[in-house]
Design an enzyme around this catalytic site. Structure first.
Site, PDB file in Angstrom:
ATOM      1  CG  HIS A   1      -3.240   3.261   2.946  1.00  0.00           C
ATOM      2  ND1 HIS A   1      -3.814   2.995   1.722  1.00  0.00           N
ATOM      3  CD2 HIS A   1      -3.148   2.058   3.594  1.00  0.00           C
ATOM      4  CE1 HIS A   1      -4.041   1.697   1.629  1.00  0.00           C
ATOM      5  NE2 HIS A   1      -3.659   1.108   2.749  1.00  0.00           N
TER       6      HIS A   1
ATOM      7  CB  CYS B   1      -0.934   0.012   1.206  1.00  0.00           C
ATOM      8  SG  CYS B   1      -1.950  -1.449   1.299  1.00  0.00           S
TER       9      CYS B   1
ATOM     10  CG  ASN C   1      -6.641  -0.946   2.016  1.00  0.00           C
ATOM     11  OD1 ASN C   1      -5.999  -0.524   1.055  1.00  0.00           O
ATOM     12  ND2 ASN C   1      -6.062  -1.459   3.090  1.00  0.00           N
TER      13      ASN C   1
HETATM   14  N1  ACO Z   1     -18.567  -8.367  10.394  1.00  0.00           N
HETATM   15  C1  ACO Z   1     -19.015  -8.639  11.638  1.00  0.00           C
HETATM   16  N2  ACO Z   1     -18.200  -8.996  12.641  1.00  0.00           N
HETATM   17  C2  ACO Z   1     -16.881  -9.064  12.374  1.00  0.00           C
HETATM   18  C3  ACO Z   1     -16.333  -8.806  11.108  1.00  0.00           C
HETATM   19  C4  ACO Z   1     -17.247  -8.446  10.084  1.00  0.00           C
HETATM   20  N3  ACO Z   1     -16.845  -8.162   8.838  1.00  0.00           N
HETATM   21  N4  ACO Z   1     -15.008  -8.961  11.170  1.00  0.00           N
HETATM   22  C5  ACO Z   1     -14.686  -9.299  12.435  1.00  0.00           C
HETATM   23  N5  ACO Z   1     -15.837  -9.371  13.156  1.00  0.00           N
HETATM   24  C6  ACO Z   1     -15.972  -9.705  14.564  1.00  0.00           C
HETATM   25  C7  ACO Z   1     -14.835 -10.530  15.099  1.00  0.00           C
HETATM   26  O1  ACO Z   1     -15.097 -11.903  14.857  1.00  0.00           O
HETATM   27  C8  ACO Z   1     -14.873 -10.188  16.560  1.00  0.00           C
HETATM   28  O2  ACO Z   1     -15.903 -10.935  17.171  1.00  0.00           O
HETATM   29  P1  ACO Z   1     -15.702 -11.519  18.676  1.00  0.00           P
HETATM   30  O3  ACO Z   1     -15.542 -10.288  19.548  1.00  0.00           O
HETATM   31  O4  ACO Z   1     -16.965 -12.269  18.894  1.00  0.00           O
HETATM   32  O5  ACO Z   1     -14.472 -12.351  18.607  1.00  0.00           O
HETATM   33  C9  ACO Z   1     -15.332  -8.723  16.590  1.00  0.00           C
HETATM   34  O6  ACO Z   1     -15.928  -8.483  15.295  1.00  0.00           O
HETATM   35  C10 ACO Z   1     -14.202  -7.737  16.795  1.00  0.00           C
HETATM   36  O7  ACO Z   1     -13.131  -8.093  15.956  1.00  0.00           O
HETATM   37  P2  ACO Z   1     -11.817  -7.246  15.932  1.00  0.00           P
HETATM   38  O8  ACO Z   1     -10.824  -7.879  15.006  1.00  0.00           O
HETATM   39  O9  ACO Z   1     -11.394  -6.953  17.329  1.00  0.00           O
HETATM   40  O10 ACO Z   1     -12.340  -5.872  15.289  1.00  0.00           O
HETATM   41  P3  ACO Z   1     -11.593  -4.513  15.213  1.00  0.00           P
HETATM   42  O11 ACO Z   1     -12.418  -3.461  15.831  1.00  0.00           O
HETATM   43  O12 ACO Z   1     -10.143  -4.631  15.603  1.00  0.00           O
HETATM   44  O13 ACO Z   1     -11.581  -4.219  13.644  1.00  0.00           O
HETATM   45  C11 ACO Z   1     -10.269  -4.399  11.657  1.00  0.00           C
HETATM   46  C12 ACO Z   1     -10.979  -5.156  12.753  1.00  0.00           C
HETATM   47  C13 ACO Z   1     -11.280  -3.535  10.916  1.00  0.00           C
HETATM   48  C14 ACO Z   1      -9.643  -5.395  10.686  1.00  0.00           C
HETATM   49  C15 ACO Z   1      -9.164  -3.483  12.277  1.00  0.00           C
HETATM   50  O14 ACO Z   1      -8.373  -4.224  13.156  1.00  0.00           O
HETATM   51  C16 ACO Z   1      -8.275  -2.862  11.230  1.00  0.00           C
HETATM   52  O15 ACO Z   1      -8.679  -1.974  10.499  1.00  0.00           O
HETATM   53  N6  ACO Z   1      -6.992  -3.264  11.186  1.00  0.00           N
HETATM   54  C17 ACO Z   1      -6.051  -2.699  10.218  1.00  0.00           C
HETATM   55  C18 ACO Z   1      -6.279  -3.293   8.876  1.00  0.00           C
HETATM   56  C19 ACO Z   1      -5.449  -2.596   7.837  1.00  0.00           C
HETATM   57  O16 ACO Z   1      -5.290  -1.393   7.881  1.00  0.00           O
HETATM   58  N7  ACO Z   1      -4.883  -3.298   6.908  1.00  0.00           N
HETATM   59  C20 ACO Z   1      -4.045  -2.638   5.961  1.00  0.00           C
HETATM   60  C21 ACO Z   1      -3.778  -3.567   4.932  1.00  0.00           C
HETATM   61  S1  ACO Z   1      -2.824  -2.739   3.772  1.00  0.00           S
HETATM   62  C22 ACO Z   1      -2.125  -3.788   2.625  1.00  0.00           C
HETATM   63  O17 ACO Z   1      -0.930  -3.834   2.535  1.00  0.00           O
HETATM   64  C23 ACO Z   1      -2.992  -4.633   1.732  1.00  0.00           C
END
Ligand code: ACO
Length: 319
Positions: free
Chosen positions: A244, A110, A274
Protein backbone atom coordinates in the site's frame (compact mmCIF):
# COMPACT_ATOMS: atom_id res chain seq x y z
CA UNK A 1 -10.19 -23.37 -6.25
CA UNK A 2 -9.61 -19.63 -5.96
CA UNK A 3 -9.14 -17.55 -9.15
CA UNK A 4 -6.63 -16.24 -11.61
CA UNK A 5 -6.26 -12.63 -12.74
CA UNK A 6 -7.36 -12.23 -16.36
CA UNK A 7 -6.85 -8.48 -16.75
CA UNK A 8 -6.28 -5.19 -14.96
CA UNK A 9 -7.13 -1.52 -15.43
CA UNK A 10 -6.76 1.84 -13.75
CA UNK A 11 -8.12 5.35 -13.96
CA UNK A 12 -6.81 8.49 -12.29
CA UNK A 13 -8.05 12.09 -12.49
CA UNK A 14 -6.30 14.32 -15.02
CA UNK A 15 -5.44 17.10 -12.56
CA UNK A 16 -1.90 16.80 -11.16
CA UNK A 17 -1.50 18.60 -7.84
CA UNK A 18 2.23 19.03 -7.22
CA UNK A 19 3.90 19.57 -3.86
CA UNK A 20 4.73 23.13 -4.93
CA UNK A 21 1.04 23.84 -5.57
CA UNK A 22 0.22 22.14 -2.26
CA UNK A 23 2.52 24.69 -0.60
CA UNK A 24 0.20 27.45 -1.88
CA UNK A 25 -2.76 25.79 -0.09
CA UNK A 26 -1.20 24.92 3.32
CA UNK A 27 2.04 25.82 5.14
CA UNK A 28 4.27 23.07 3.75
CA UNK A 29 7.06 22.55 1.24
CA UNK A 30 8.06 20.12 -1.50
CA UNK A 31 11.12 19.23 0.60
CA UNK A 32 9.07 18.32 3.72
CA UNK A 33 6.54 16.23 1.79
CA UNK A 34 9.19 14.41 -0.29
CA UNK A 35 11.50 13.57 2.58
CA UNK A 36 8.73 12.61 5.08
CA UNK A 37 6.52 10.66 2.66
CA UNK A 38 8.12 10.12 -0.78
CA UNK A 39 5.22 11.93 -2.49
CA UNK A 40 5.99 14.44 -5.28
CA UNK A 41 2.50 14.88 -6.73
CA UNK A 42 -0.97 13.36 -6.57
CA UNK A 43 -4.08 13.29 -8.80
CA UNK A 44 -7.16 15.16 -7.57
CA UNK A 45 -10.72 14.92 -8.91
CA UNK A 46 -11.75 18.33 -10.25
CA UNK A 47 -14.09 17.42 -13.10
CA UNK A 48 -14.21 13.63 -12.67
CA UNK A 49 -16.57 11.74 -10.38
CA UNK A 50 -15.86 8.45 -8.63
CA UNK A 51 -18.26 6.88 -11.13
CA UNK A 52 -16.14 8.15 -14.04
CA UNK A 53 -13.01 6.59 -12.54
CA UNK A 54 -14.62 3.26 -11.60
CA UNK A 55 -16.31 2.95 -15.00
CA UNK A 56 -13.13 3.69 -16.97
CA UNK A 57 -10.88 1.38 -14.92
CA UNK A 58 -13.47 -1.42 -15.16
CA UNK A 59 -13.76 -1.10 -18.95
CA UNK A 60 -9.96 -1.18 -19.30
CA UNK A 61 -9.69 -4.27 -17.09
CA UNK A 62 -12.40 -6.05 -19.09
CA UNK A 63 -10.65 -5.14 -22.34
CA UNK A 64 -7.30 -6.40 -20.98
CA UNK A 65 -9.01 -9.63 -19.90
CA UNK A 66 -10.90 -10.10 -23.17
CA UNK A 67 -14.11 -10.44 -21.14
CA UNK A 68 -17.41 -8.76 -22.05
CA UNK A 69 -19.61 -7.09 -19.38
CA UNK A 70 -22.38 -9.65 -20.07
CA UNK A 71 -20.02 -12.47 -19.04
CA UNK A 72 -19.53 -11.07 -15.50
CA UNK A 73 -21.15 -13.05 -12.68
CA UNK A 74 -20.33 -10.56 -9.91
CA UNK A 75 -18.98 -7.05 -9.36
CA UNK A 76 -17.36 -6.07 -6.05
CA UNK A 77 -16.31 -2.49 -5.46
CA UNK A 78 -13.89 -1.71 -2.62
CA UNK A 79 -14.41 1.83 -1.39
CA UNK A 80 -14.80 3.59 1.96
CA UNK A 81 -17.25 5.99 0.38
CA UNK A 82 -19.08 5.49 -2.87
CA UNK A 83 -20.53 8.43 -4.72
CA UNK A 84 -23.89 7.76 -3.05
CA UNK A 85 -24.71 6.12 0.29
CA UNK A 86 -26.99 4.00 -1.85
CA UNK A 87 -26.92 2.63 -4.50
CA UNK A 88 -23.52 1.07 -3.91
CA UNK A 89 -20.69 2.16 -6.21
CA UNK A 90 -20.60 -1.34 -7.73
CA UNK A 91 -24.24 -0.92 -8.87
CA UNK A 92 -23.27 2.29 -10.71
CA UNK A 93 -20.39 0.41 -12.37
CA UNK A 94 -22.77 -2.41 -13.35
CA UNK A 95 -25.16 0.10 -14.96
CA UNK A 96 -22.41 2.08 -16.71
CA UNK A 97 -20.58 -0.87 -18.26
CA UNK A 98 -23.78 -2.70 -19.24
CA UNK A 99 -23.40 -5.76 -17.00
CA UNK A 100 -26.39 -7.62 -15.50
CA UNK A 101 -24.79 -9.52 -12.59
CA UNK A 102 -25.14 -8.94 -8.81
CA UNK A 103 -23.01 -6.12 -7.41
CA UNK A 104 -22.10 -4.92 -3.92
CA UNK A 105 -19.46 -2.85 -2.12
CA UNK A 106 -16.85 -3.79 0.48
CA UNK A 107 -15.59 -1.16 2.94
CA UNK A 108 -12.22 -2.06 4.41
CA UNK A 109 -10.62 1.34 3.65
CA UNK A 110 -7.16 1.02 2.11
CA UNK A 111 -7.16 -2.77 2.57
CA UNK A 112 -10.36 -3.07 0.52
CA UNK A 113 -8.88 -4.50 -2.68
CA UNK A 114 -7.29 -7.48 -0.90
CA UNK A 115 -10.40 -8.01 1.25
CA UNK A 116 -12.46 -8.05 -1.95
CA UNK A 117 -10.13 -10.57 -3.61
CA UNK A 118 -10.75 -12.88 -0.66
CA UNK A 119 -14.52 -12.34 -0.86
CA UNK A 120 -14.35 -13.17 -4.58
CA UNK A 121 -12.29 -16.29 -3.81
CA UNK A 122 -15.19 -17.54 -1.66
CA UNK A 123 -17.61 -17.26 -4.60
CA UNK A 124 -15.14 -19.14 -6.84
CA UNK A 125 -14.68 -21.82 -4.17
CA UNK A 126 -18.47 -22.36 -4.08
CA UNK A 127 -18.39 -22.49 -7.90
CA UNK A 128 -21.18 -19.92 -8.18
CA UNK A 129 -19.15 -17.58 -10.44
CA UNK A 130 -16.83 -17.86 -13.46
CA UNK A 131 -15.92 -14.21 -14.02
CA UNK A 132 -15.72 -11.48 -11.36
CA UNK A 133 -14.81 -7.79 -11.58
CA UNK A 134 -13.12 -6.30 -8.51
CA UNK A 135 -12.84 -2.53 -8.73
CA UNK A 136 -11.26 -0.45 -5.95
CA UNK A 137 -11.61 3.33 -5.79
CA UNK A 138 -11.59 6.22 -3.39
CA UNK A 139 -12.03 9.96 -3.74
CA UNK A 140 -10.01 10.64 -0.58
CA UNK A 141 -9.41 14.31 -1.39
CA UNK A 142 -13.16 14.79 -0.93
CA UNK A 143 -12.81 13.75 2.72
CA UNK A 144 -9.66 15.55 3.85
CA UNK A 145 -9.40 18.88 5.65
CA UNK A 146 -7.66 21.16 3.16
CA UNK A 147 -6.49 23.35 6.05
CA UNK A 148 -4.73 20.47 7.87
CA UNK A 149 -1.23 20.12 6.45
CA UNK A 150 -0.55 16.96 8.42
CA UNK A 151 -3.13 15.01 6.40
CA UNK A 152 -4.11 16.76 3.15
CA UNK A 153 -0.63 16.42 1.62
CA UNK A 154 -0.76 12.63 1.87
CA UNK A 155 -3.71 11.66 -0.30
CA UNK A 156 -4.79 11.45 -3.93
CA UNK A 157 -7.73 10.05 -5.90
CA UNK A 158 -7.79 7.03 -8.19
CA UNK A 159 -9.17 3.66 -9.14
CA UNK A 160 -7.74 0.23 -9.98
CA UNK A 161 -9.56 -2.87 -11.21
CA UNK A 162 -9.00 -6.54 -11.92
CA UNK A 163 -11.07 -9.16 -13.75
CA UNK A 164 -10.85 -12.62 -12.21
CA UNK A 165 -11.55 -16.01 -13.78
CA UNK A 166 -11.43 -19.60 -12.52
CA UNK A 167 -8.02 -20.75 -11.31
CA UNK A 168 -5.83 -21.55 -8.32
CA UNK A 169 -3.58 -18.53 -8.14
CA UNK A 170 -4.51 -17.00 -4.77
CA UNK A 171 -1.96 -18.93 -2.73
CA UNK A 172 -2.62 -17.32 0.65
CA UNK A 173 -4.51 -14.44 2.20
CA UNK A 174 -4.40 -12.98 5.65
CA UNK A 175 -7.01 -10.41 6.81
CA UNK A 176 -6.92 -8.59 10.16
CA UNK A 177 -8.97 -5.91 11.92
CA UNK A 178 -8.26 -3.99 15.12
CA UNK A 179 -11.38 -1.95 15.86
CA UNK A 180 -10.21 1.60 16.54
CA UNK A 181 -11.82 5.06 16.55
CA UNK A 182 -8.79 7.04 17.73
CA UNK A 183 -6.10 6.56 15.07
CA UNK A 184 -7.96 7.22 11.84
CA UNK A 185 -11.56 8.27 11.24
CA UNK A 186 -13.24 9.38 8.00
CA UNK A 187 -16.69 10.85 8.77
CA UNK A 188 -19.55 11.27 6.30
CA UNK A 189 -19.75 14.54 4.36
CA UNK A 190 -21.29 15.94 1.22
CA UNK A 191 -20.02 15.05 -2.23
CA UNK A 192 -19.05 18.41 -3.66
CA UNK A 193 -15.94 19.68 -5.28
CA UNK A 194 -13.43 21.21 -5.76
CA UNK A 195 -12.91 20.07 -2.20
CA UNK A 196 -9.88 22.08 -1.25
CA UNK A 197 -11.80 25.35 -1.65
CA UNK A 198 -14.26 24.28 1.05
CA UNK A 199 -11.77 24.43 3.92
CA UNK A 200 -12.74 22.73 7.16
CA UNK A 201 -16.48 23.50 7.05
CA UNK A 202 -17.30 19.80 6.67
CA UNK A 203 -16.54 16.76 8.82
CA UNK A 204 -13.16 15.60 7.56
CA UNK A 205 -10.58 12.82 7.88
CA UNK A 206 -8.78 12.86 11.23
CA UNK A 207 -5.62 10.88 11.81
CA UNK A 208 -3.00 10.33 14.46
CA UNK A 209 -0.17 9.91 11.96
CA UNK A 210 2.35 8.46 14.41
CA UNK A 211 -0.08 5.80 15.68
CA UNK A 212 -1.02 4.78 12.15
CA UNK A 213 2.66 4.70 11.20
CA UNK A 214 3.50 2.28 14.02
CA UNK A 215 0.50 0.07 13.24
CA UNK A 216 1.33 0.12 9.52
CA UNK A 217 4.95 -1.02 9.79
CA UNK A 218 3.97 -4.01 11.97
CA UNK A 219 0.89 -4.87 9.89
CA UNK A 220 2.86 -4.79 6.64
CA UNK A 221 5.96 -6.69 7.76
CA UNK A 222 4.13 -9.31 9.85
CA UNK A 223 1.31 -9.62 7.30
CA UNK A 224 3.70 -10.24 4.41
CA UNK A 225 5.79 -12.66 6.45
CA UNK A 226 2.70 -14.74 7.35
CA UNK A 227 1.16 -14.62 3.86
CA UNK A 228 4.43 -15.78 2.29
CA UNK A 229 4.85 -18.55 4.88
CA UNK A 230 1.21 -19.66 4.40
CA UNK A 231 1.75 -19.77 0.62
CA UNK A 232 4.50 -22.32 1.23
CA UNK A 233 7.17 -20.27 -0.51
CA UNK A 234 10.32 -18.45 0.61
CA UNK A 235 10.60 -14.65 0.80
CA UNK A 236 13.39 -14.81 -1.79
CA UNK A 237 10.93 -16.48 -4.24
CA UNK A 238 8.68 -13.41 -4.36
CA UNK A 239 9.11 -11.58 -7.67
CA UNK A 240 7.08 -8.45 -6.84
CA UNK A 241 5.88 -6.91 -3.58
CA UNK A 242 3.02 -4.46 -4.03
CA UNK A 243 2.73 -2.53 -0.77
CA UNK A 244 0.00 0.00 0.00
CA UNK A 245 1.43 3.35 -1.06
CA UNK A 246 0.92 5.44 2.09
CA UNK A 247 4.44 6.56 2.96
CA UNK A 248 7.76 5.43 1.49
CA UNK A 249 9.20 5.36 5.02
CA UNK A 250 6.55 2.80 6.07
CA UNK A 251 7.46 0.63 3.06
CA UNK A 252 11.20 0.95 3.83
CA UNK A 253 10.74 0.16 7.52
CA UNK A 254 8.68 -2.95 6.71
CA UNK A 255 11.18 -3.96 4.01
CA UNK A 256 14.05 -3.90 6.51
CA UNK A 257 12.24 -6.54 8.61
CA UNK A 258 11.95 -8.90 5.60
CA UNK A 259 14.36 -10.69 3.25
CA UNK A 260 13.12 -9.54 -0.14
CA UNK A 261 15.47 -7.46 -2.31
CA UNK A 262 14.56 -3.76 -2.58
CA UNK A 263 14.20 -3.81 -6.38
CA UNK A 264 11.23 -6.19 -6.09
CA UNK A 265 9.08 -3.55 -4.32
CA UNK A 266 6.68 -1.69 -6.62
CA UNK A 267 6.49 1.98 -5.66
CA UNK A 268 4.55 4.74 -7.41
CA UNK A 269 3.76 6.85 -4.34
CA UNK A 270 5.80 9.72 -5.82
CA UNK A 271 3.16 10.15 -8.56
CA UNK A 272 -0.11 9.34 -6.81
CA UNK A 273 0.24 9.69 -3.03
CA UNK A 274 -2.08 7.50 -0.96
CA UNK A 275 -5.09 6.57 -3.10
CA UNK A 276 -6.59 4.33 -0.37
CA UNK A 277 -8.25 1.16 -1.77
CA UNK A 278 -7.00 1.97 -5.28
CA UNK A 279 -3.34 2.02 -4.33
CA UNK A 280 -2.51 -1.70 -4.71
CA UNK A 281 -4.50 -2.36 -7.94
CA UNK A 282 -3.16 0.81 -9.61
CA UNK A 283 0.39 -0.46 -8.98
CA UNK A 284 -0.60 -3.94 -10.22
CA UNK A 285 -2.00 -2.48 -13.42
CA UNK A 286 1.13 -0.41 -13.99
CA UNK A 287 3.48 -3.42 -13.82
CA UNK A 288 1.06 -5.48 -15.94
CA UNK A 289 0.86 -2.86 -18.68
CA UNK A 290 4.61 -2.21 -18.52
CA UNK A 291 5.08 -5.90 -19.47
CA UNK A 292 7.04 -6.63 -16.30
CA UNK A 293 4.99 -9.66 -15.24
CA UNK A 294 5.60 -13.13 -16.64
CA UNK A 295 3.55 -16.26 -16.01
CA UNK A 296 4.56 -18.02 -12.82
CA UNK A 297 5.71 -14.82 -11.09
CA UNK A 298 4.77 -14.60 -7.41
CA UNK A 299 3.24 -11.31 -6.25
CA UNK A 300 2.90 -10.43 -2.56
CA UNK A 301 0.48 -7.62 -1.72
CA UNK A 302 -0.03 -5.85 1.58
CA UNK A 303 -2.27 -3.00 2.70
CA UNK A 304 -3.51 -1.31 5.88
CA UNK A 305 -5.99 1.44 6.60
CA UNK A 306 -8.81 2.86 8.66
CA UNK A 307 -10.56 0.30 10.79
CA UNK A 308 -7.85 -0.39 11.56
CA UNK A 309 -7.76 -3.05 8.85
CA UNK A 310 -4.83 -4.82 7.28
CA UNK A 311 -4.52 -7.49 4.60
CA UNK A 312 -1.73 -9.39 2.87
CA UNK A 313 -1.78 -12.08 0.20
CA UNK A 314 0.38 -14.01 -2.25
CA UNK A 315 -0.77 -14.53 -5.84
CA UNK A 316 0.68 -16.38 -8.80
CA UNK A 317 0.53 -14.41 -12.06
CA UNK A 318 -0.91 -16.61 -14.81
CA UNK A 319 -2.67 -14.33 -17.27
N1 ACO B 1 4.52 20.28 6.05
C1 ACO B 1 5.40 20.79 6.94
N2 ACO B 1 5.42 20.42 8.23
C2 ACO B 1 4.52 19.50 8.63
C3 ACO B 1 3.57 18.93 7.77
C4 ACO B 1 3.58 19.37 6.42
N3 ACO B 1 2.73 18.89 5.51
N4 ACO B 1 2.83 18.06 8.46
C5 ACO B 1 3.29 18.04 9.73
N5 ACO B 1 4.31 18.93 9.82
C6 ACO B 1 5.10 19.25 11.00
C7 ACO B 1 4.39 18.96 12.29
O1 ACO B 1 3.60 20.09 12.65
C8 ACO B 1 5.54 18.75 13.23
O2 ACO B 1 6.06 20.01 13.61
P1 ACO B 1 6.59 20.24 15.13
O3 ACO B 1 7.76 19.29 15.28
O4 ACO B 1 6.97 21.68 15.11
O5 ACO B 1 5.44 19.90 16.00
C9 ACO B 1 6.62 18.10 12.36
O6 ACO B 1 6.23 18.38 10.99
C10 ACO B 1 6.72 16.59 12.53
O7 ACO B 1 5.42 16.05 12.52
P2 ACO B 1 5.20 14.51 12.66
O8 ACO B 1 3.73 14.22 12.69
O9 ACO B 1 6.04 13.99 13.77
O10 ACO B 1 5.82 13.97 11.29
P3 ACO B 1 6.15 12.50 10.90
O11 ACO B 1 7.57 12.40 10.51
O12 ACO B 1 5.58 11.51 11.88
O13 ACO B 1 5.30 12.31 9.57
C11 ACO B 1 3.23 11.48 8.70
C12 ACO B 1 3.88 12.50 9.59
C13 ACO B 1 3.77 11.64 7.28
C14 ACO B 1 1.72 11.70 8.70
C15 ACO B 1 3.57 10.04 9.21
O14 ACO B 1 3.31 9.95 10.58
C16 ACO B 1 2.78 8.97 8.50
O15 ACO B 1 3.02 8.68 7.34
N6 ACO B 1 1.86 8.30 9.21
C17 ACO B 1 1.06 7.23 8.60
C18 ACO B 1 -0.02 7.81 7.76
C19 ACO B 1 -0.73 6.74 6.99
O16 ACO B 1 -0.11 5.80 6.52
N7 ACO B 1 -2.01 6.80 6.86
C20 ACO B 1 -2.69 5.74 6.19
C21 ACO B 1 -4.01 6.18 5.96
S1 ACO B 1 -4.79 4.93 5.09
C22 ACO B 1 -6.48 5.13 5.01
O17 ACO B 1 -7.19 4.28 5.48
C23 ACO B 1 -7.08 6.35 4.36
Amino acid sequence: MSFRILGTGKSVPSYVLTNDEMATIVDTSDEWIRTRTGIRERRVCTTESLSDLTTEASKLALEDAGVSPEELDLIICATFRGEYCSPAQSCIVQRNIGATCPAFDVNAACSGFIYSLDVAAGFFARKTVKKVLVVAADNVTNSVDWEDRSTCVLFGDGCGAAVLGEGDDLLSVNLKTKGDLDSLVIPHGENTFPKYELGSQRPTLRMNGREVYKFAVGAMSEGLEKAIRDAGVEQEDINFVIPHQANIRIIDAARHKLHIPEDRYVCNIDRYGNTSAASVPIALDEINRAGKLKNGDLIAMSAFGAGLTSASCVLRWNK
